[in-house]
Design an enzyme around this catalytic site. Structure first.
Site, PDB file in Angstrom:
ATOM      1  N   GLU A  53       0.761  -1.156  -0.014  1.00  0.00           N
ATOM      2  CA  GLU A  53      -0.218  -0.113  -0.049  1.00  0.00           C
ATOM      3  C   GLU A  53       0.959   1.376  -0.053  1.00  0.00           C
ATOM      4  O   GLU A  53       0.624   2.017   0.659  1.00  0.00           O
ATOM      5  CB  GLU A  53      -1.095   0.031   1.184  1.00  0.00           C
ATOM      6  CG  GLU A  53      -1.726  -1.223   1.345  1.00  0.00           C
ATOM      7  CD  GLU A  53      -2.866  -0.946   2.051  1.00  0.00           C
ATOM      8  OE1 GLU A  53      -4.179  -1.193   1.965  1.00  0.00           O
ATOM      9  OE2 GLU A  53      -2.764  -0.883   3.561  1.00  0.00           O
ATOM     10  N   CYS A  86     -11.083   2.702   6.166  1.00  0.00           N
ATOM     11  CA  CYS A  86     -10.385   3.822   6.372  1.00  0.00           C
ATOM     12  C   CYS A  86     -10.773   4.886   5.687  1.00  0.00           C
ATOM     13  O   CYS A  86     -10.776   5.971   6.094  1.00  0.00           O
ATOM     14  CB  CYS A  86      -8.793   3.603   6.633  1.00  0.00           C
ATOM     15  SG  CYS A  86      -8.104   2.726   5.037  1.00  0.00           S
TER      16      CYS A  86
END
Lengths: 633, 633
Positions: free
Chosen positions: A313, A397
Site C-alpha cells: 500500500e 479507512c
C-alpha cells in the site's frame, strides 16, 4: 518555528458553489450513511465489550490479520467527521449516537485506562505485545482525534475524559523509563492526535509523548525486532520483510526517501512537521523538506496520488508510477493535505499549497462519489472499466478520511501570520481574522475552481496596516491583480507563490485577482516509464481524464497529437455544472487488425472528437474505461 | 485425427551451433546442478518417508499452502529431464541417482499403490480430500512422466512399475463408479502423463482415465464444491475465488476463453488436443481451436509469454499485457510449446509452429541463464533492473520445465505424416524418417536462427515418392527455395505456412531455402494499452530488447522514431556470437527537468545510438534496465 496559524474551519464560512455542494452532501448524506455502515457491518457492535468482536460481514481482504483489529479507529474517525458536521450545525441524532458510543467505551475501558476494544474483547493479556502489526496506538489516536473534535463542537467532555485517561495510561506504558516500553506505533497516527490534544489543553506532556514516539522510531536495538522475539517469532518473519514499510528502518531525522506504506508515511511526516514547529526543531524541519522533495519530485502521481503498489500500500522506486495499477490510496492523498498544510504554515512556501490544492481537487476528492455514499480506496489513473466505487470496504479507512476532510475543508483556506493574512485557496469563503487585535473581515467570492476570477473584500473593524498575501497557484501564468481598481504588479510583489499587498486596509477595500485558466498540456519526467509519449490535460487545479460515459470512441483508443486543439466547454447539465474539455484529437483504428495481436504495419488512426472531465468526477455514472495520460500518437 | 507424428527427440541429432551449445549446457551443467539443488533444499529428503518433510530451507512464497506439497512433482520433472539427458548419453552417476530415488519411492509407496510423499509423511488419512489445492494428481503426473522417460532412456522399468501401480490405484479411486470419486486434478498435468503412458504401453485404460479427468472437469454438481463441503469449508472459501483459476468453471468443451492459472490452462489444452487426436473427438479439437484463437489473438505477449498477473499466475482480460509487471511464467511458455506441438500435428497449420517457435526462442528460453544454473520464473518485458535470475525458488517448477524442454528440443523439428515429412524448425538437425518403409535421411544445415540460409539434404535409402513440407515462418517474407539448384515457386506451392515439394526423391537431393531476416518493427493491437506508441524489434524468430549492459544511454530513455535506422550487427565476442541490433535512434533528455516531475513543456530528446539483444539473453550480465517495447517518441 510555525510562523502561520491556519484559520480553523469553524471560523470560515464556505459559500462558493463547489465546496458548498460537496459540504452539503457530506453533512446530509455521507456522515449519516457512514453511521449506518458502521452499524450494519458490526463496527459499533464490536465496541460493546466484553463480548468478542462480531464476525466479519463482508469478505475479508487478504491481509495477514483481521481488519477488525482497527475498527476502533474507524469509529473514532467517524466521530471526528461527524463532530466537524456538528460544528456546522448541531444535530441531536448524531450527538445521541456519539454519546451512546461514548458509554460503550466508558464501559469497555479497563480500570487502568486501557481502551482497545479488540484486545479487551479477545485477548487482553496480549495487549501491547505487537505494536508492529496490531494498531492499538493507531486506534487510540483516531479515537482521541474524534474526542477532541466532539469536545470542540459540543463542549461535552465525557469522551475526551475517557481518552485522556487512556492517554495517561499510554504515557505510563511507553517512555524512556527502565520499566517502560521503548516502543512506538506500527501505524503512525497517535502522534497527530497527541499534538492536537496539546493544542487543545496546553498540556505539554502530550507533545512530549508524541515527540517520544517520533524520536524513538527506527532506533537500534529495533523495538519491533525485540518485540517479535518476545512473541517467539524470528526476526525475518515480518510479513512485509522490511521496516521501511512502517518507516522505522532508521531514525526519522536520517530518513531522506519516501518509503513504505504511504498513509503511515504521510501521517508521520505530518507529525514531524508539527513537532518541528511546536518544538522549534530545525533537524526535523530539514528532514521534512528533504522528504517532501523526494515525494514530489520522484514519487507522486500527477493527481497527487501517492504509493503505486498494492503489495505494501505504498511506495516503490523513483519514477515508478504505473497508471492502471496505481494504488494511490485516498487516505494517502488526504494525509498529504495534512502534511502540506503543516509545511505551508512553517514558511508560507506556495509549493506546499500547490500540492495541497492538487490533492484536494484530485487524488483525495476522487475518493468520494457525487452521491456521497460510494468510495474509492484505490485511485488509478487508468481503468478498463472494472475499477468501480464501493459502498463499504473490509478496511473502511478511506471513507471517513474523505468525509472528515470535506467536513473541515474551510480550514485550509486561510492562515494568520505576524501581521499578515494569507489566502491559500479560493472558491467562495469568508472569515474574520484577528490581526493584532483588529478583527479583519474577508469575503472572497469566485466561481473557483471553474473560473479564476476572484474578488476579495477586506473589511477591518478599523483601518489597519497589515499584509494580505494571496496565493498565485503554481499552474497559473499571467495572473493579474487589482486593488480598488488599480493594477498591482504581481511579479514584482510575489515571493514563493504568494503576492503580497502591504498597506493600510480600510473597510470595503476590494481586491480583484484574475488567474487565467487555459487548457494545459502536462508532460511527465521521461523517467516515468508509464507516461512516455503521453500527455495529461489540466485546467486550473483540475487534472482531467477521458471517461467512456462522455465518449463514443472507446477511451483506450483516444489520442491527442501535439497540434490537436482542445477547448474548454461548460456543461451546465453535467454533474450540476462542470467545465469539460473537448479535444479535436484522433482515435486509433482497429478495423484493419483482423485477429492479429501483433503486426509489422503501424496502427492507423482517424480524426475523433472526444471529451474529458475532471478526474475526481470519474465513475459517477455507468462503469467504463478511463484514462488520464493520453497517448499523443 | 492426428495426421502427423513428431519425430522423437532421440531420433534427431541436433548439430547446429545454437541448440548444440544450449544442449551441452543443460546436459553438463543444468541437470547436475538441479540435482544438487533438489538435494540441498530438502526435496530429495522429503521422499524418505515415513519421516515428515524437512523444513523449508528458503523463505516460502506467499502461497496459502507450503510449496512442499508439490515437491514430488519437481523430483519427477528432474527425472524426466535427466532421462532425456541419458537419451543423449548414458551416465552412471545420474542413473544411480535416479535408482536411489526409485528405492525411496518404492519404500514410501503404500500397499494399495498410493504414492504421494507429502501426504504419506504428514497426514495420509487426508489423502484425496483436497484435489483443488493439494496437487496429488499433479505430482503423480510428473513422476509418471519421469518414469516413462527413464524407461525409454534406459529400459529400466522399476520406477515405471511403481508408477503404474500408483496409476492402477488412482484408477480405482477416480471414475464414474458409484464408489469412486468423480474428481479431477486441481492442477492439470496427470492427463498428459497418462496419455504418454498409453502411447508407451498401448494400455487404453490410461487414455480413458485421462479422458475421464478431462470430461468430468467443470461439471455440475461441482466436485471442488462438494469436496470443500466435506472438509467443512464454505463454498466461498476458495482462496482464488473463481474456478476459472483451474479451468473448472465449466465443462471443457464449453470453454472459449483462456482463463485462470496459465500453466494449468496450457497443460489442460495440451491434453485436450492429445485426446482430440487419440479419440478422434472433433468437439475437443474445436474447443482447442477456439481457445487457441483467444490466446494468440488477445492474451499473448509478443514473446509468447502467457498470463500477465501474479495474483492468479495467469490470465486477466483481453489485451491486458502490461510489460513491467508481466508474470509470463517460464512454465507457461514451455507448456504453450507442448500445446502448439499437439495442435500442429493435427493439421499441420503453420500458425501453431509459429507460436511454438516464438515461445521456444523467447518466452521459454529466457527462463534459463547462459550458464545453465540461473532461472527466471517470471519473464517481464520491461525491467528497472530489480528483476534478476535466481539459483533456486520456493516453487522450482520452471527450472526443470526449461531443462526438460531443452534436453528434448530435437523432438520439435520434424514430423512424419502420410507419405510426408514436415520440417518445422531449422538450426542444424539430422534425422531418419520412415516413409512407407523407406528410410529417408534428412540433414538440415544452417546457422539458424541467426541466419535464414537453410540447406537440406534428402537421402532416401531408395528413390521414393513423397512430399517434403518446409515451414515458411509467419515472420518470413520473400522466402526463396531451390531444389537441386532449380527455383521452386514458394507462393504457388505453399499452404498454411508450409511449402510442399512432392516428387520422387533420390539420395543427395539438395534443397536450399532462404528466409530473409531483415530487422522488423512490430506493433501491437491498439487495444494493448501498455504498448501504445511503442514498437518492438524482431529479427527472424527473435524478439529483441534493449538492455543496459550494452548501452550508455539509460535504457528507459531510448526512443525509436519511425524513420530511425536499425542495423543488424554480428558480435562474435558477445555470448559466443550473437546478432545485435544497433539503432540510430533518440534518447530522452532529462538535464532540462531540474526537480520537476511534471511540466507543461514536452520532453526533449537527442540523437542516440543504442543496441538491442535477443530477449532470451537478457540478465546474463550485471543487472540493469531492460525494455522490449520501445517508445517511438
Amino acid at each position: 518555528m510555525r510562523r502561520y496559524s491556519p484559520v480553523p474551519f469553524n471560523e470560515v464560512n464556505v459559500e462558493g458553489n463547489f465546496w458548498r455542494e460537496r459540504l452539503h452532501t457530506v453533512l446530509t448524506r455521507t456522515i449519516p450513511s457512514q453511521y449506518r455502515q458502521l452499524e450494519s457491518h458490526g463496527l459499533l457492535e464490536s465496541l460493546k465489550v466484553p463480548q468478542p468482536p462480531p464476525p466479519l460481514r463482508i469478505p475479508r481482504s487478504r491481509h495477514n490479520f483481521t481488519t477488525q483489529i482497527f475498527w476502533d479507529s474507524d469509529v473514532g474517525k467517524w466521530i471526528e467527521a461527524a463532530s466537524y458536521a456538528l460544528s456546522h450545525r448541531r444535530d441531536a441524532t448524531i450527538e445521541a449516537e456519539i454519546d451512546e458510543i461514548t458509554e460503550w467505551l466508558a464501559k469497555a475501558q479497563l480500570p487502568d485506562g486501557y481502551l482497545n476494544c479488540w484486545y479487551i474483547g479477545r485477548e487482553v493479556d496480549k495487549r501491547w505485545t505487537n505494536l508492529r502489526d496490531n494498531h492499538e496506538l493507531y486506534c487510540a489516536g483516531h479515537m482521541l482525534e474524534g474526542a477532541i473534535a466532539y469536545f470542540r463542537a459540543t463542549g461535552r467532555r465525557r469522551l475526551l475524559d475517557i481518552m485522556e485517561k487512556y492517554v495517561d495510561h499510554i504515557a505510563t506504558v511507553f517512555g524512556p523509563g527502565p520499566d517502560q516500553k521503548h516502543g512506538y506505533p506500527g501505524h503512525q497516527e497517535i502522534e497527530l492526535a497527541l499534538i492536537k490534544l496539546y493544542h487543545l489543553t496546553g498540556d505539554k506532556r502530550r507533545l512530549d509523548l508524541a515527540a517520544y514516539f517520533i524520536n524513538e522510531r527506527g532506533r537500534q536495538p529495533h523495538y519491533f525486532e525485540a518485540e517479535a522475539e518476545a512473541r517467539n517469532e524470528g526476526p525475518n518473519d515480518f510479513w512485509q520483510k522490511t521496516f521501511e514499510y512502517n518507516q522505522s528502518h532508521k531514525p526519522v531525522r536520517e530518513q531522506d526517501k519516501v518509503v513504505g506504506h504511504a498513509v503511515r508515511a504521510m501521517y508521520m511526516y505530518t507529525a514531524m512537521a508539527d513537532l518541528a514547529a511546536d518544538l522549534g526543531d530545525p533537524a526535523l524541519k530539514r528532514a521534512c523538506e528533504v522528504l517532501w522533495e523526494d515525494a514530489t519530485a520522484r514519487r507522486m502521481y500527477v493527481t497527487a496520488g501517492l504509493g503505486p503498489a498494492a503489495a505494501n500500500e505504498g511506495f516503490t522506486t523513483d519514477y515508478d508510477l504505473p497508471n492502471d495499477t496505481a494504488y494511490a490510496e485516498t487516505c494517502a492523498s488526504v494525509a498529504l493535505i495534512f502534511w502540506a498544510q503543516r509545511m505551508l504554515n512553517l514558511d508560507l512556501d506556495g509549493k506546499y499549497a500547490d500540492a495541497l490544492e492538487l490533492a484536494l481537487y484530485n487524488g483525495a476528492l476522487s475518493g468520494l462519489s457525487r452521491d456521497g455514499e460510494h468510495y474509492f480506496y484505490q485511485n488509478p489513473l487508468e481503468s478498463d472499466g472494472t475499477h468501480t466505487r464501493w459502498e463499504w470496504h473490509p478496511c473502511p479507512c478511506c471513507t471517513m478520511n474523505v468525509s472528515r476532510l470535506v467536513a473541515s475543508v474551510g480550514g485550509y483556506f486561510y492562515s494568520a501570520g505576524p501581521n499578515e493574512i494569507a489566502v491559500h485557496l479560493y472558491g467562495g469563503a469568508s472569515t474574520t481574522v484577528d490581526v493584532g487585535g483588529n478583527k479583519v473581515g474577508l469575503r472572497e467570492e469566485s466561481n473557483y475552481p471553474w473560473s479564476g476570477a476572484i474578488r476579495i473584500q477586506v473589511d477591518p473593524e478599523a483601518p489597519a496596516d497589515f499584509t494580505l498575501k494571496l496565493r498565485i497557484p503554481g499552474w497559473a501564468r499571467h495572473a493579474t491583480l487589482k486593488l480598488n481598481g488599480e493594477t498591482v504588479d504581481v511579479g514584482a510583489n510575489s515571493k514563493d507563490g504568494y503576492v503580497a499587498i502591504r498597506r493600510t486596509w480600510s473597510k470595503g477595500d476590494a481586491v480583484a485577482l484574475d488567474l487565467p485558466m487555459p487548457v494545459e498540456r502536462i508532460y511527465a519526467h521521461p523517467n516515468v516509464r508509464a507516461d512516455i509519449g503521453r500527455v495529461c490535460l489540466k485546467r486550473g487545479p483540475f487534472v482531467y481524464c477521458a471517461e467512456q460515459a462522455d465518449n463514443t470512441v472507446p477511451v483506450p483508443r483516444v489520442r491527442l497529437p501535439r497540434n490537436a486543439g482542445v477547448e474548454a466547454v461548460e456543461k451546465g447539465d453535467l454533474f450540476d455544472g462542470v467545465v469539460t474539455l473537448v479535444a479535436s484529437g484522433r482515435a486509433a483504428r482497429i478495423d484493419d487488425w483482423d485477429d492479429h495481436l501483433y503486426r509489422p504495419d503501424p496502427p492507423l488512426d482517424e480524426p475523433a472528437k472526444w471529451t474529458a472531465i475532471p478526474y475526481f468526477l470519474w465513475n459517477n455514472r455507468e462503469p467504463g474505461s478511463m484514462m488520464v495520460w493520453i497517448p499523443e500518437a
